[in-house]
Design a protein around this motif. Structure first.
Motif, PDB file in Angstrom:
ATOM      1  N   ALA A  66       0.838  -1.206   0.000  1.00 53.42           N
ATOM      2  CA  ALA A  66       0.000   0.000   0.000  1.00 53.42           C
ATOM      3  C   ALA A  66       0.873   1.256   0.000  1.00 53.42           C
ATOM      4  O   ALA A  66       0.585   2.227  -0.710  1.00 53.42           O
ATOM      5  CB  ALA A  66      -0.933  -0.004   1.205  1.00 53.42           C
ATOM      6  N   ARG A  67       1.949   1.243   0.802  1.00 51.31           N
ATOM      7  CA  ARG A  67       2.859   2.394   0.858  1.00 51.31           C
ATOM      8  C   ARG A  67       3.534   2.611  -0.492  1.00 51.31           C
ATOM      9  O   ARG A  67       3.652   3.746  -0.982  1.00 51.31           O
ATOM     10  CB  ARG A  67       3.903   2.157   1.948  1.00 51.31           C
ATOM     11  N   LEU A  68       3.960   1.539  -1.143  1.00 46.80           N
ATOM     12  CA  LEU A  68       4.594   1.648  -2.458  1.00 46.80           C
ATOM     13  C   LEU A  68       3.612   2.148  -3.516  1.00 46.80           C
ATOM     14  O   LEU A  68       3.961   2.970  -4.365  1.00 46.80           O
ATOM     15  CB  LEU A  68       5.191   0.308  -2.871  1.00 46.80           C
ATOM     16  N   GLU A  69       2.377   1.658  -3.469  1.00 48.99           N
ATOM     17  CA  GLU A  69       1.359   2.119  -4.423  1.00 48.99           C
ATOM     18  C   GLU A  69       1.067   3.601  -4.232  1.00 48.99           C
ATOM     19  O   GLU A  69       0.891   4.341  -5.201  1.00 48.99           O
ATOM     20  CB  GLU A  69       0.084   1.295  -4.269  1.00 48.99           C
ATOM     21  N   GLU A  70       1.032   4.034  -2.976  1.00 48.94           N
ATOM     22  CA  GLU A  70       0.807   5.454  -2.697  1.00 48.94           C
ATOM     23  C   GLU A  70       1.969   6.292  -3.237  1.00 48.94           C
ATOM     24  O   GLU A  70       1.772   7.349  -3.838  1.00 48.94           O
ATOM     25  CB  GLU A  70       0.666   5.663  -1.184  1.00 48.94           C
ATOM     26  N   HIS A  71       3.163   5.789  -3.038  1.00 50.16           N
ATOM     27  CA  HIS A  71       4.354   6.482  -3.532  1.00 50.16           C
ATOM     28  C   HIS A  71       4.311   6.607  -5.062  1.00 50.16           C
ATOM     29  O   HIS A  71       4.594   7.673  -5.617  1.00 50.16           O
ATOM     30  CB  HIS A  71       5.604   5.722  -3.081  1.00 50.16           C
ATOM     31  N   VAL A  72       3.962   5.539  -5.735  1.00 51.40           N
ATOM     32  CA  VAL A  72       3.872   5.551  -7.201  1.00 51.40           C
ATOM     33  C   VAL A  72       2.780   6.521  -7.657  1.00 51.40           C
ATOM     34  O   VAL A  72       2.961   7.255  -8.643  1.00 51.40           O
ATOM     35  CB  VAL A  72       3.615   4.128  -7.743  1.00 51.40           C
ATOM     36  N   THR A 109       3.018  13.906  -9.848  1.00 49.55           N
ATOM     37  CA  THR A 109       4.093  14.883 -10.043  1.00 49.55           C
ATOM     38  C   THR A 109       4.527  14.919 -11.499  1.00 49.55           C
ATOM     39  O   THR A 109       4.736  16.005 -12.058  1.00 49.55           O
ATOM     40  CB  THR A 109       5.298  14.533  -9.138  1.00 49.55           C
ATOM     41  N   ILE A 110       4.649  13.772 -12.129  1.00 51.26           N
ATOM     42  CA  ILE A 110       5.024  13.711 -13.544  1.00 51.26           C
ATOM     43  C   ILE A 110       3.980  14.423 -14.398  1.00 51.26           C
ATOM     44  O   ILE A 110       4.321  15.180 -15.317  1.00 51.26           O
ATOM     45  CB  ILE A 110       5.234  12.255 -13.994  1.00 51.26           C
ATOM     46  N   GLU A 111       2.710  14.218 -14.097  1.00 53.99           N
ATOM     47  CA  GLU A 111       1.627  14.879 -14.840  1.00 53.99           C
ATOM     48  C   GLU A 111       1.722  16.404 -14.688  1.00 53.99           C
ATOM     49  O   GLU A 111       1.598  17.143 -15.666  1.00 53.99           O
ATOM     50  CB  GLU A 111       0.277  14.384 -14.317  1.00 53.99           C
ATOM     51  N   GLU A 112       1.952  16.874 -13.459  1.00 52.12           N
ATOM     52  CA  GLU A 112       2.077  18.312 -13.218  1.00 52.12           C
ATOM     53  C   GLU A 112       3.282  18.895 -13.958  1.00 52.12           C
ATOM     54  O   GLU A 112       3.191  19.967 -14.562  1.00 52.12           O
ATOM     55  CB  GLU A 112       2.201  18.600 -11.722  1.00 52.12           C
ATOM     56  N   LEU A 113       4.410  18.192 -13.921  1.00 54.60           N
ATOM     57  CA  LEU A 113       5.598  18.661 -14.622  1.00 54.60           C
ATOM     58  C   LEU A 113       5.378  18.688 -16.132  1.00 54.60           C
ATOM     59  O   LEU A 113       5.832  19.610 -16.820  1.00 54.60           O
ATOM     60  CB  LEU A 113       6.799  17.782 -14.276  1.00 54.60           C
ATOM     61  N   SER A 114       4.680  17.707 -16.645  1.00 55.34           N
ATOM     62  CA  SER A 114       4.372  17.673 -18.073  1.00 55.34           C
ATOM     63  C   SER A 114       3.505  18.870 -18.464  1.00 55.34           C
ATOM     64  O   SER A 114       3.750  19.507 -19.494  1.00 55.34           O
ATOM     65  CB  SER A 114       3.669  16.363 -18.419  1.00 55.34           C
ATOM     66  N   ASP A 115       2.504  19.178 -17.642  1.00 54.68           N
ATOM     67  CA  ASP A 115       1.647  20.333 -17.911  1.00 54.68           C
ATOM     68  C   ASP A 115       2.442  21.633 -17.878  1.00 54.68           C
ATOM     69  O   ASP A 115       2.261  22.512 -18.730  1.00 54.68           O
ATOM     70  CB  ASP A 115       0.499  20.401 -16.899  1.00 54.68           C
ATOM     71  N   GLN A 116       3.331  21.750 -16.906  1.00 60.63           N
ATOM     72  CA  GLN A 116       4.156  22.952 -16.809  1.00 60.63           C
ATOM     73  C   GLN A 116       5.089  23.080 -18.004  1.00 60.63           C
ATOM     74  O   GLN A 116       5.278  24.169 -18.549  1.00 60.63           O
ATOM     75  CB  GLN A 116       4.966  22.954 -15.515  1.00 60.63           C
ATOM     76  N   LEU A 117       5.653  21.981 -18.424  1.00 60.83           N
ATOM     77  CA  LEU A 117       6.538  21.993 -19.585  1.00 60.83           C
ATOM     78  C   LEU A 117       5.777  22.411 -20.843  1.00 60.83           C
ATOM     79  O   LEU A 117       6.270  23.210 -21.644  1.00 60.83           O
ATOM     80  CB  LEU A 117       7.171  20.620 -19.784  1.00 60.83           C
ATOM     81  N   ALA A 118       4.572  21.902 -21.013  1.00 60.19           N
ATOM     82  CA  ALA A 118       3.758  22.273 -22.177  1.00 60.19           C
ATOM     83  C   ALA A 118       3.431  23.767 -22.145  1.00 60.19           C
ATOM     84  O   ALA A 118       3.499  24.446 -23.184  1.00 60.19           O
ATOM     85  CB  ALA A 118       2.476  21.447 -22.203  1.00 60.19           C
ATOM     86  N   GLU A 119       3.110  24.305 -20.971  1.00 63.12           N
ATOM     87  CA  GLU A 119       2.810  25.731 -20.844  1.00 63.12           C
ATOM     88  C   GLU A 119       4.054  26.565 -21.154  1.00 63.12           C
ATOM     89  O   GLU A 119       3.979  27.575 -21.856  1.00 63.12           O
ATOM     90  CB  GLU A 119       2.297  26.046 -19.434  1.00 63.12           C
ATOM     91  N   GLN A 120       5.192  26.159 -20.644  1.00 65.55           N
ATOM     92  CA  GLN A 120       6.425  26.890 -20.918  1.00 65.55           C
ATOM     93  C   GLN A 120       6.771  26.842 -22.401  1.00 65.55           C
ATOM     94  O   GLN A 120       7.271  27.812 -22.954  1.00 65.55           O
ATOM     95  CB  GLN A 120       7.574  26.329 -20.076  1.00 65.55           C
TER      96      GLN A 120
END
Length: 76
Positions: A16-22, A28-39
């Motif tokens: 459960a802890r590993l699944e939460e971490h993933v 975070t990857i999704e947020e970074l991808s969105d920020q990269l697209a905006e930039q």
């Protein structure tokens, strides 16, 4: 059977802890991808604006080449 990271942690807790971490990493990857697209959009807008300003500057520079030569004023 593997040893848990924590002495009182069960396999289910560890999983459960590993699944939460993933899940957090995926978010975070999704947020970074969105920020990269905006930039990237901002960079493209700035590149377009720079191209227009460069063309305008070159046109103004061409027009100033035909200006009369600077001569000494008559009072010198």
């Amino acid at each position: 059977m593997t040893m848990p990271d924590r002495p009182d942690e069960t396999e289910a807790d560890r999983l459960a802890r590993l699944e939460e971490h993933v899940a957090h990493q995926a978010n975070t990857i999704e947020e970074l991808s969105d920020q990269l697209a905006e930039q990237w959009r901002v960079v493209e807008q700035l590149r377009s604006k720079l191209d227009r300003l460069t063309e305008r500057f070159l046109a103004l520079e061409e027009g100033s080449l035909d200006a009369p030569a600077i001569t000494r004023p008559p009072h010198y």
